[in-house]
Write a protein that holds these residues in place. Structure first.
Motif, PDB file in Angstrom:
ATOM      1  N   UNK A  55      23.211 -38.661  30.890  1.00  0.00           N
ATOM      2  CA  UNK A  55      23.360 -39.273  29.545  1.00  0.00           C
ATOM      3  C   UNK A  55      22.008 -39.485  28.881  1.00  0.00           C
ATOM      4  N   UNK A  56      21.336 -38.388  28.543  1.00  0.00           N
ATOM      5  CA  UNK A  56      19.975 -38.447  27.992  1.00  0.00           C
ATOM      6  C   UNK A  56      19.923 -39.253  26.687  1.00  0.00           C
ATOM      7  N   UNK A  57      18.771 -39.897  26.434  1.00  0.00           N
ATOM      8  CA  UNK A  57      17.574 -39.996  27.278  1.00  0.00           C
ATOM      9  C   UNK A  57      17.718 -41.124  28.304  1.00  0.00           C
ATOM     10  N   UNK A  58      17.136 -40.924  29.478  1.00  0.00           N
ATOM     11  CA  UNK A  58      17.209 -41.943  30.528  1.00  0.00           C
ATOM     12  C   UNK A  58      15.821 -42.226  31.090  1.00  0.00           C
ATOM     13  N   UNK A  59      15.634 -43.448  31.557  1.00  0.00           N
ATOM     14  CA  UNK A  59      14.414 -43.789  32.290  1.00  0.00           C
ATOM     15  C   UNK A  59      14.656 -43.431  33.750  1.00  0.00           C
ATOM     16  N   UNK A  60      13.760 -42.628  34.308  1.00  0.00           N
ATOM     17  CA  UNK A  60      13.926 -42.186  35.685  1.00  0.00           C
ATOM     18  C   UNK A  60      13.614 -43.300  36.680  1.00  0.00           C
TER      19      UNK A  60
END
Length: 369
Positions: A55-60
């Motif tokens: 579900x972009x954008x995501x914090x890795x």
């Protein structure tokens, strides 16, 4: 509003460093300053798209140790242990709902409403960042007094995954022969747990000599090289295990061809536990007859429960002075160098890499000394 840095996966293979708001904790949650964010092999699969659409954008980052900045109306962690600002905590990265069939009837994770990621523009618990916002329902635990954060971070989510696997598929039995396919963090965790549980033989297969040496330091009694043919690997293992073969084989390779080989290696009445193939989407041929004639059990496990994170944290703390866990963290990277960290993990150049927010960007990861 104050901001902190975060590594954001905008789309497959596109990373950016964003300044994101630092948000007050909600009731039942916490705001923590990241001390170490573990770099997991699953992060590589998530980044390159092999794990599917995110579900972009995501914090890795789903492995984290942080220091409490603020608490959301509670003064205990999710095990009832008193906590206060300044305490170090370790958390389960899945926010469960606690109001569904899986949560309350099956007692299983993930649940129907689990949140693994949040949009990078919203309060977030990704650990490639300066701060993590832990929502209500995402369990966190205070590190035991004297626990070394490096020892806790060394095996990341791999150790909870292994505890989850053995909890679901049956524990290691005293005196049995265990084969572990792969000497990455999941494989090394399986070695550690199997040896501590009293396995007679723990045999590890990998293609990197340095990783096999680390496996021996954690309790492996024998190692087998991937440079040998599958037939030769099988011969070496059965020479140790005996004609009935290994009673337990753990897939921790994350490599699809390991699956049919693991089925073949599993001995009569044995168990084959699949832990590493979460991010490798695909199929492999096996003979169903092998499963029936050998009377073997094949089972998979993933997404550890909070209790497995709690157990992993305490096991690492108990063993940190007996087993060289902290030394497994071989490289640290700045938030801005997350791409280099992921590439190093992908290339197998590190035992364990972590994101260290205190580091300045560099041309390569700094070795932990």
């Amino acid at each position: 509003m104050a901001t902190g840095r975060a590594t954001v996966l905008v789309e497959p293979n596109r990373l950016e460093t964003w300044d994101v708001p630092i948000v007050e904790p909600e009731r039942g949650g916490a705001l923590v300053r990241i001390v170490l964010g573990g770099v997991c092999g699953s992060d590589v699969h998530i980044t390159n798209g092999q794990a599917g659409v995110m579900p972009f954008p995501i914090i890795l980052g789903h492995e984290g140790i942080g220091r409490i900045e603020k608490l959301g109306g509670f003064d205990t962690d999710y095990a009832g242990v008193p906590v206060k600002p300044g305490d170090l905590v370790y958390w389960s990265p899945i926010a469960a709902c606690h109001r569904c069939h899986s949560c309350n009837v099956l007692d299983e994770t993930p649940c129907e409403n689990s949140r693994f990621f949040e949009d990078a523009s919203k309060p977030n618990w990704g650990s490639y960042a300066d701060f993590a916002w832990l929502p209500n329902g995402l369990a966190f635990f205070k590190l035991p007094d004297g626990a070394d954060p490096l020892a806790i971070a060394a095996l990341g989510c791999a150790l909870p995954t292994v505890l989850r696997g053995f909890d679901r598929c049956g524990p290691v039995r005293l005196g049995e022969t265990v084969v572990v396919q792969g000497a990455g963090p999941v494989g090394l965790s399986a070695v550690l747990v199997a040896r501590q549980a009293g396995a007679r033989d723990v045999i590890v297969i990998d293609g990197v000599d340095s990783k096999l040496e680390v496996a021996r330091s954690l309790g492996a009694t024998a190692t087998v090289s991937l440079s040998d043919s599958p037939e030769e690997r099988r011969r070496q293992i059965y020479d140790i295990a005996g004609p009935s073969g290994p009673s337990l084989v753990v897939e921790a390779a994350g490599f699809l061809p390991a699956f049919p080989e693991g089925v073949d290696l599993t001995g009569i009445h044995g168990r084959y536990v699949i832990l590493g193939l979460w991010g490798a989407i695909g199929t492999q041929p096996i003979s169903p007859r092998d499963m029936t004639t050998k009377n073997i059990t094949i089972a998979g496990a993933t997404f550890p429960k909070p209790k497995h994170y709690h157990g992993a944290m305490h096991l690492a703390a108990q063993l940190q002075d007996k087993v060289p866990l902290a030394a497994l963290v071989t490289h640290r990277y700045a938030i801005e160098d997350a791409d280099k960290a992921l590439e190093a993990v992908h290339q197998g150049k590190v035992i364990k890499a972590v994101i260290d927010p205190e580091l300045s960007p560099a041309s390569k990861g700094r070795e932990h000394g």
